[in-house]
Design an enzyme around this catalytic site. Structure first.
Site, PDB file in Angstrom:
ATOM      1  N   PHE A 135     -10.609   3.556  12.392  1.00  0.00           N
ATOM      2  CA  PHE A 135      -9.309   4.187  12.624  1.00  0.00           C
ATOM      3  C   PHE A 135      -8.943   4.985  11.385  1.00  0.00           C
ATOM      4  O   PHE A 135      -8.838   4.436  10.293  1.00  0.00           O
ATOM      5  CB  PHE A 135      -8.222   3.142  12.915  1.00  0.00           C
ATOM      6  N   ASP A 220     -12.135   5.457   3.204  1.00  0.00           N
ATOM      7  CA  ASP A 220     -10.747   5.374   3.636  1.00  0.00           C
ATOM      8  C   ASP A 220     -10.243   3.988   3.238  1.00  0.00           C
ATOM      9  O   ASP A 220     -10.515   2.994   3.902  1.00  0.00           O
ATOM     10  CB  ASP A 220     -10.690   5.586   5.160  1.00  0.00           C
ATOM     11  N   LYS A 249      -0.345   3.725   2.837  1.00  0.00           N
ATOM     12  CA  LYS A 249       0.231   2.396   3.090  1.00  0.00           C
ATOM     13  C   LYS A 249       0.840   1.705   1.860  1.00  0.00           C
ATOM     14  O   LYS A 249       1.958   2.000   1.483  1.00  0.00           O
ATOM     15  CB  LYS A 249      -0.826   1.502   3.742  1.00  0.00           C
TER      16      LYS A 249
END
Ligand SMILES: Cc1ncc(COP(=O)(O)O)c(C=O)c1O
Length: 395
Positions: A135, A220, A249
């Site tokens: 994702f 990532d 995040k």
């Protein structure tokens, strides 16, 4: 009092199945709903609230910076973003930073950087290899990058040049590599895909292949970075270094900020080739700096590693009692509990009833990503609520 959930239905595009609770306040690892009911938060804003809710370091930085300077254009030098970039570089294997506002945007920028590198140094190569179950975000290109049909199907045809291959298979990456490949893009641990850990030698093999072929490795670390998996960045645990790394995040502990980091030789953007209006503005930069400094100075990553092991051991301890638990897996405070049937939603609701927020990462799996500052006491409390919740789901 307004019926917020009815108003949401009236005014919002229905893009998410929300858990039926309206949160109004948070402190540490706890949040409260509009009726004053307290919950232990093991969702953590989807792995964002690294320092928990309203940590004094975060609120202090917001307050001070909000009274000083919030936004200028990136045409001017501003200090907080430079201090944050310096701290990131000093504490990672990368040399240069670009700030943006979200994970998707960081990954988009990373892919643009890899394509620019491909144009300049690899005969115009532009394809990016990614893995099934990954994702990388919700922009159109990142939907193409994310190897999950449920996100891709509604938007076919997708932007070309992303090749999704089997996860945890170096052979699959080798097979997909062509003269057009400029990069491999991977999460060190797949988060949204279900907390999927690769074999120990997978990332080393990918790194070696990228080196052999002259292609870039983009990690990532949007979910795994900033201490979540027990080290400041997950790559440290695999003994490799990426050429490009993306963050978001936990970096702002709730204030939106994303970052692309790259090695010097890969930092090939020229002025005007990439940009962002808000990226790394003084407010986000100051909060990012305060958050990262606190994480480093207080070994918050070490805490996540230790408490994460305690959580995993506790979840393992539930296995004999609940035979429908098929797997417990994770690194640090990114942990999944898998079942032999699609009971995750019922488990989420039963936990909510008991005062614990957890995430349904798959129909048959829960994900735990609490603030990184929690201790074993909070884990004990969560396990006790979960124990009762699973008993009620089983009956
Ligand atoms: C690994 C990873 N990459 C990218 C993203 C996208 O980040 P954002 O929602 O901030 O765009 C996420 C979000 O869950 C993620 O977990």
């Amino acid at each position: 009092m307004s019926n917020w959930q009815e108003l949401e239905q009236k005014y919002f595009m229905h893009t998410v199945e929300r858990v039926p609770v309206t949160l109004v306040r948070g402190e540490g690892a706890r949040v409260w709903d509009e009726d004053g009911r307290e919950y232990l938060d093991f969702v953590g804003g989807w792995a964002v609230n690294s320092l928990g809710h309203c940590h004094h370091v975060v609120t202090g930085a917001v307050t001070e910076q909000a009274h000083t300077l919030i936004q200028t254009s990136n045409q001017f030098y501003t200090i907080p973003q430079i201090r944050l970039a310096e701290l990131l570089v000093q504490n990672s294997c990368l040399d240069k930073v670009f700030f943006c506002n979200s994970g998707s945007e960081a990954n988009e920028g990373a892919v643009k950087l890899a394509r620019r590198y491909g144009k300049l140094h690899r005969n115009g190569a532009y394809e990016v290899i990614t893995t099934m179950g990954s994702f990388h975000g919700r922009t159109l290109a990142m939907v193409a990058a994310s190897g999950q049909p449920k996100f891709q199907q509604p938007y076919l045809p997708l932007p070309a040049s992303f090749i999704n291959v089997e996860y945890n298979s170096i052979e699959a990456i080798k097979k997909a590599t062509t003269s057009q490949t400029c990069a491999v893009l991977l999460e060190p641990v797949q988060g949204e895909g279900g907390v999927n850990l690769p074999d120990d030698d997978y990332l080393t093999a990918v790194r070696a292949w990228c080196d052999q072929m002259g292609i870039l490795l983009i990690l990532d670390e949007i979910q795994t970075g900033l201490g979540r998996t027990g080290t400041l960045f997950a790559y440290e645990q695999y003994g490799i270094e990426p050429d490009i790394m993306t963050l978001a995040k936990g970096l702002g502990s709730g204030i939106p900020i994303g970052a692309i980091l790259a090695k010097d030789r890969v930092s090939v953007f020229a002025p005007g080739e990439h940009g962002s209006t808000f990226g790394g503005n003084p407010l986000a930069g100051a909060v990012g700096y305060a958050t990262l400094k606190f994480i480093i100075d207080n070994d918050i990553a070490g805490n996540a590693g230790r408490v994460g092991q305690y959580l995993i051991a506790g979840l393992e301890g539930l296995k004999p009692k609940f035979q429908f638990i098929t797997d417990v897996r994770g690194r640090g405070l990114l942990v999944a509990l898998e079942f032999n049937g699609d009971i995750a939603q019922s488990a989420v609701m039963a936990c909510l009833d008991g005062g614990l927020l957890v995430n349904r990462v798959k129909p048959n799996a829960l994900r735990f990503m609490p603030p990184l500052i929690i201790g074993n006491d909070e884990v004990d409390e969560a396990l006790s609520i979960l124990d009762k919740a699973l008993a009620s789901v089983a009956s």
